[in-house]
Enzyme design. Structure first.
Site, PDB file in Angstrom:
ATOM      1  N   HIS A  92       0.623  -1.651   0.098  1.00 40.01           N
ATOM      2  CA  HIS A  92      -0.233   0.307  -0.268  1.00 40.01           C
ATOM      3  C   HIS A  92       0.956   1.924  -0.161  1.00 40.01           C
ATOM      4  O   HIS A  92       1.919   1.242   0.396  1.00 40.01           O
ATOM      5  CB  HIS A  92      -0.485   0.383   1.306  1.00 40.01           C
ATOM      6  CG  HIS A  92      -2.058   1.428   0.807  1.00 40.01           C
ATOM      7  ND1 HIS A  92      -2.229   2.009   1.376  1.00 40.01           N
ATOM      8  CD2 HIS A  92      -3.805   0.889   0.340  1.00 40.01           C
ATOM      9  CE1 HIS A  92      -2.675   3.561   1.180  1.00 40.01           C
ATOM     10  NE2 HIS A  92      -3.970   1.615   0.567  1.00 40.01           N
ATOM     11  N   ASP A 105      -7.633  -3.981  -0.325  1.00 38.25           N
ATOM     12  CA  ASP A 105      -8.622  -4.231  -1.622  1.00 38.25           C
ATOM     13  C   ASP A 105      -8.065  -5.134  -2.636  1.00 38.25           C
ATOM     14  O   ASP A 105      -9.405  -5.745  -2.799  1.00 38.25           O
ATOM     15  CB  ASP A 105      -7.795  -3.065  -2.538  1.00 38.25           C
ATOM     16  CG  ASP A 105      -7.967  -1.332  -2.632  1.00 38.25           C
ATOM     17  OD1 ASP A 105      -9.020  -0.880  -2.095  1.00 38.25           O
ATOM     18  OD2 ASP A 105      -6.516  -0.896  -1.817  1.00 38.25           O
TER      19      ASP A 105
END
Length: 431
Positions: free
Chosen positions: A307, A365
């Site tokens: 991330h 995600d």
């Protein structure tokens, strides 16, 4: 003790500028460069990655430690003990509600879930194969044409009424976008259902059947909403604030946020993760793709791992992982080839030395894409659901900005590198 100061010394000049240093509740100190422009120079920070664009009390992120706080509350605690509407109240008001406040807030949202019947005509103007995000931008922006009674942004009650309407109507509009795309009749909201249950019912209910969403899927949907409710000053939130700084109405500002979220570098990560699983196609090919992911010269990247903000484990992923497995179990999807690939990739990423060393852990995600797919939601709707969830954060930031007496219209500066001053040459004399 004197307030801390920083000094900016201009090279080749005797001039120096004294700058205040401000400290927040958490996080690093901030050098206030507000006065720099008055001295004939500006700071240069592409993407504003080193510049605080505002002061906010809503959300705090520590990417290095893997921390996400909504109004000071760790996301893990909220996901375990609260529900999405409770989090919406928290983001809007700064404190968790008591029982009476929560009931009143829930009633307010429930009473505003219907949309004007003319909204169906708006949808009929779109092609059936239009991307749902294109439709959402249009219909959310169009809400301002229906609610003239609460568009005076200088009145706090109007601002809060707009917040109620947006949070309430987003699930209805999102479900309408989906139903329109598949040619099914719209399903009206049900007042006796919870926020997440109501959304799933509007998505999947058909007139010829009478069924209710699975409680496991409802809880998963509620957590997805909660985990995506806010994420500090990201691109879409900053867009909402920038649009709002002009005095634009809240429906237009949220529509602008939806446009920013639509970008694949921002809101499309969970859809990209699912597309990657489809590209791999078979468990036996995972080794090939892992090898490619480790090759710096290969353009292939594992989507849904690592991330930009979290250099440690994404705190939302910890919650979403358990939720994902609960959903896969509930729908009997563990034997699905796509989900088998996902589970094998997850295991490798958590154990493989390369991924552990680089901290390329599965992020929110990765798990939310798998979960939404298992629930039966098509990938084209993933970003719409992201926008639905993020609306509570967007409108909270908008209200915070409008309420701040120090706020002013956003006007970033630039480093101009174009042509110097030159005279116009008539077209018949140009070479």
């Amino acid at each position: 003790m004197a307030d801390p100061k920083a000094q900016l010394k201009l090279m080749g000049s005797k001039q120096s500028i004294e700058l205040p240093v401000r400290s927040g509740t958490l996080g690093p100190d901030v050098i206030d460069v507000n006065q720099v422009g008055k001295n004939g120079v500006f700071t240069f920070d592409p993407g504003f990655v080193s510049t605080a664009s505002c002061e906010s009390k809503i959300t705090f992120i520590d990417g290095g430690k893997g921390v996400l706080l909504y109004r000071g509350y760790p996301i893990e605690q909220l996901a375990e003990k609260a529900d999405y509407l409770e989090v919406c109240y928290l983001l809007l008001n700064g404190e968790l509600p008591n029982k009476t406040q929560k009931q009143a807030f829930t009633n307010n949202i429930t009473m505003h879930t219907m949309v004007h019947e003319q909204m169906s005509h708006f949808l009929n103007g779109f092609r059936r194969d239009a991307h749902p995000m294109a439709v959402m931008m249009g219909v959310v922006g169009a809400l301002s044409a229906f609610y003239h009674d609460s568009l005076d942004i200088s009145i706090p009650e109007h601002r809060m009424m707009s917040a109620y309407r947006l949070i309430a109507k987003m699930p209805t509009l999102a479900a309408m976008c989906y139903k329109y795309s598949v040619g099914q009749p719209f399903v009206f909201p049900r007042n006796e259902m919870s926020y997440a249950e109501n959304f799933l019912n509007m998505m999947f209910q058909i007139p010829s059947e009478d069924s209710k969403p699975d409680p496991v899927l409802v809880r998963a949907m509620d957590r997805i909403f909660m985990l995506h409710a806010d994420h500090e000053q990201n691109a879409s939130t900053s867009t909402v604030r920038l649009a709002g700084s002009t005095g634009a109405n809240p429906f237009a500002c949220i529509s602008a946020g939806i446009a920013a979220l639509w970008g694949p570098a921002h809101g499309g990560a969970n859809e990209a993760a699912l597309n990657m699983l489809e590209e791999i196609g078979d468990v036996d090919r995972i080794g090939e793709y892992i090898k490619r992911a480790k090759d710096r010269d290969d353009p292939f990247r594992l989507m849904g791992f690592g991330h930009r903000v979290y250099k440690n484990y994404d705190p939302r992923a910890k919650v979403m992982r358990d939720t994902c497995h609960e959903v896969l179990e509930a729908v009997g999807a563990h034997d699905n080839p796509l989900f088998k690939i996902a589970l094998k990739l997850e295991k490798i990423a958590l154990e493989d030395e390369y991924f552990v060393e680089k901290k390329l852990y599965p992020n929110v995600d990765f798990y939310s894409g798998i979960t939404l797919s298992a629930i039966g939601i098509p990938s084209t709707m993933f970003t719409v659901i992201f926008a639905l969830a993020r609306t509570s954060g967007w409108i909270s930031h908008w209200i915070e900005m409008i309420s701040d007496e120090a706020q002013r219209i956003g006007r970033p500066r630039q480093l101009y590198t174009g042509a110097d001053t030159r005279d116009f040459v008539p077209i018949d004399k140009r070479k």
